[in-house]
Design an enzyme around this catalytic site. Structure first.
Site, mmCIF file in Angstrom:
data_model
loop_
_atom_site.group_PDB
_atom_site.id
_atom_site.type_symbol
_atom_site.label_atom_id
_atom_site.label_comp_id
_atom_site.label_asym_id
_atom_site.label_seq_id
_atom_site.Cartn_x
_atom_site.Cartn_y
_atom_site.Cartn_z
ATOM 1 N N PHE A 1 73.923 49.659 45.348
ATOM 2 C CA PHE A 1 72.662 49.242 44.726
ATOM 3 C C PHE A 1 72.119 47.943 45.211
ATOM 4 O O PHE A 1 72.733 47.027 44.932
ATOM 5 C CB PHE A 1 72.365 49.482 43.231
ATOM 6 C CG PHE A 1 70.983 49.100 42.796
ATOM 7 C CD1 PHE A 1 70.153 50.039 42.640
ATOM 8 C CD2 PHE A 1 70.536 47.619 42.709
ATOM 9 C CE1 PHE A 1 68.782 49.868 42.299
ATOM 10 C CE2 PHE A 1 69.183 47.559 42.232
ATOM 11 C CZ PHE A 1 68.208 48.599 41.991
ATOM 12 N N ASP B 1 76.090 40.911 49.133
ATOM 13 C CA ASP B 1 74.862 40.971 47.906
ATOM 14 C C ASP B 1 75.758 40.702 46.477
ATOM 15 O O ASP B 1 76.507 41.255 46.120
ATOM 16 C CB ASP B 1 74.456 42.371 48.001
ATOM 17 C CG ASP B 1 73.451 42.243 46.864
ATOM 18 O OD1 ASP B 1 73.207 41.541 45.981
ATOM 19 O OD2 ASP B 1 72.603 43.373 46.854
ATOM 20 N N LYS C 1 68.621 37.054 40.420
ATOM 21 C CA LYS C 1 69.067 37.500 39.302
ATOM 22 C C LYS C 1 69.186 35.910 38.454
ATOM 23 O O LYS C 1 68.262 35.264 38.383
ATOM 24 C CB LYS C 1 70.022 38.421 39.045
ATOM 25 C CG LYS C 1 69.573 39.738 39.446
ATOM 26 C CD LYS C 1 70.325 40.924 38.590
ATOM 27 C CE LYS C 1 69.665 42.035 38.809
ATOM 28 N NZ LYS C 1 70.222 43.047 39.791
HETATM 29 C C1 LIG Z 1 69.318 43.699 40.888
HETATM 30 C C2 LIG Z 1 69.764 43.829 42.139
HETATM 31 C C3 LIG Z 1 69.173 43.863 43.473
HETATM 32 C C4 LIG Z 1 67.771 43.840 43.244
HETATM 33 O O1 LIG Z 1 67.219 42.798 42.638
HETATM 34 P P1 LIG Z 1 65.700 42.816 41.980
HETATM 35 O O2 LIG Z 1 65.426 41.635 41.580
HETATM 36 O O3 LIG Z 1 65.513 43.825 41.158
HETATM 37 O O4 LIG Z 1 64.854 43.310 43.214
HETATM 38 C C5 LIG Z 1 69.892 43.756 44.584
HETATM 39 N N1 LIG Z 1 71.265 43.750 44.592
HETATM 40 C C6 LIG Z 1 72.145 43.996 43.523
HETATM 41 C C7 LIG Z 1 73.394 43.790 43.759
HETATM 42 C C8 LIG Z 1 71.337 43.931 42.156
HETATM 43 O O5 LIG Z 1 72.216 43.898 41.153
#
Ligand SMILES: *Cc1c(COP(=O)(O)O)cnc(C)c1O
Length: 401
Positions: free
Chosen positions: A141, A226, A255
């Site tokens: 994700f 990520d 985040k």
């Molecule tokens: C939440 C998340 C995203 C996307 O972040 P948004 O601020 O919702 O666009 C990307 N990668 C990971 C691992 C995430 O948990």
């Protein structure tokens, strides 16, 4: 209940149904607790998918935001502002890197990482134009843009959004041999979550991430981590990759970087890699704005103390110990995770993840389900041990029959 029902009916009538929230309407929050419009209190065991690592209404963050609100909130990158250099310098230092490219949401930072890797591939690695490949993992994700969902394996996230962006290769998560086999001379990057959050808090096998580091280094391929959800304290370290002693070429952060106050994201890397950009080649109206920088600077200062990482490690050990005990009763099948972060597979005979979440809500605990009968637990790192124990007691009660 009337106020709650009205608010939910109204939201359902006038907002797109791309979410299915639990039937609770929050009016205020403090630390690890939220209060709904009827005055009921709930323990927040989701923490905005880790955006709220420092808790609701964190004094330091709110004060930093308020002070900046009174000074200047937005300049655009057309001009310098007086929080920008500090933000970039200190974030780079926290990451042990050299340069920062600030954006707003996580998905934008992932897009930025993809663009950086491709540009680096063409300008520095010498990959023929238009042929760059990025390898990603199944069940990833990374966000919701059209390019990012193009390399998702989640049909719900992906269906009906084609045509899809090419240039990505999907391999099974945790499988080094598959990764090795997928690499070609045109591979510019491997993009991975060190722990797959949305997939259900999947921790890869020991040695996998170190193996990815070795393979990417040997093939002159960028390792993009990520750490949007796994980073900034959640797992008991500043970065989840630290558990494996691994340093990537690029961190993607979001985040918690905005402290649950404003969206702040960034790509953090070396001067050689982020140096590929020239003026006009990438940007964002809000990226690196003064308010975002002021809040993020406070987040960075808090992380530099190490106390949040230590809390996550200590409370995390406790959380995993307690969840481990629940597996002996049969209601909990598997527990995964690291630090104050757990994916808990409930035996389907006890209900779907959604049903468990609703029962927990009735007992004053808010969690989010994912994929079938999995719930994830990720309270703010500021939660007290007593509150955490109370939350676990509610889970135990829901799983008793
Ligand atoms: C939440 C998340 C995203 C996307 O972040 P948004 O601020 O919702 O666009 C990307 N990668 C990971 C691992 C995430 O948990």
């Amino acid at each position: 209940m009337a106020t709650t029902d009205r608010a939910i009916a109204s939201a359902e009538a006038h907002s797109a149904h791309n979410y299915h929230p639990l039937p609770v309407v929050i009016a205020s929050a403090d630390g690890a607790w939220m209060t709904d419009v009827e005055g009921r209190r709930y323990l927040d065991m989701l923490a905005g998918y880790s955006a709220l690592n420092f808790g609701h209404g964190n004094r330091r963050l709110i004060d930093a935001a308020k002070a900046q609100l009174e000074r200047v909130t937005l300049t655009s990158r057309a001009f310098h502002h007086d929080r920008f250099a500090d933000f970039c310098t200190q974030l780079a230092e926290l990451c042990g890197m050299e340069m920062v490219l600030p954006m707003n949401t996580g998905a934008e930072a992932v897009e930025t990482a993809v663009k950086t890797a491709r540009k680096w591939g063409y300008r520095t690695k010498g990959v023929p134009d238009g042929t760059a490949k990025i390898i990603v993992a199944a069940d990833n994700f990374h966000g919701r843009t059209t390019t990012i969902i193009s390399f998702s394996t989640d049909e719900e996230a992906r269906a009906d959004y084609g045509p899809y962006t090419p240039g990505f290769e999907i391999v099974p998560y945790g499988d080094l041999a598959a990764l090795d086999a997928a690499m070609t001379d045109n591979t510019v990057a491997v993009l991975l979550e060190p722990i797959q959050g949305e997939a259900g808090v999947l921790v890869p096998p020991p040695g996998y991430l170190a193996g990815v580091r070795e393979l990417t280094r040997a093939r002159n391929v960028l390792f993009i981590a990520d750490e949007i959800q796994s980073g900034l304290g959640r797992t008991g370290k500043t970065f989840a990759l630290e558990h494996e002693g691994v340093v990537p070429d690029m961190y993607v952060l979001g985040k918690a970087l905005g402290g649950g106050v404003v969206p702040v994201s960034a790509v953090v890397s070396s001067a050689e890699i982020l140096g590929v950009f020239r003026p006009g080649e990438h940007g964002s109206t809000f990226g690196g704005n003064p308010l975002a920088c002021a809040v993020a600077l406070e987040v960075i200062a808090m992380l530099r103390t190490g106390e949040y990482q230590q809390r996550a490690a200590e409370l995390g050990d406790h959380l995993h110990h307690e969840l481990g005990l629940m597996t002996t009763g049969g209601a909990v099948e598997t527990v995964r995770g690291r630090g104050l972060w757990a994916g808990v597979d409930i035996s389907p005979s006890y209900g779907t993840g959604r049903e468990i979440s609703e029962k927990l809500m009735d007992r004053g605990v808010l969690v989010k389900d994912t994929h079938g009968s999995t719930i994830r637990i990720a309270p703010p790192l500021v939660i007290s041990k007593e509150d955490l124990d109370w939350g676990l007691e509610q889970l135990r009660a829901v799983l008793t029959r």
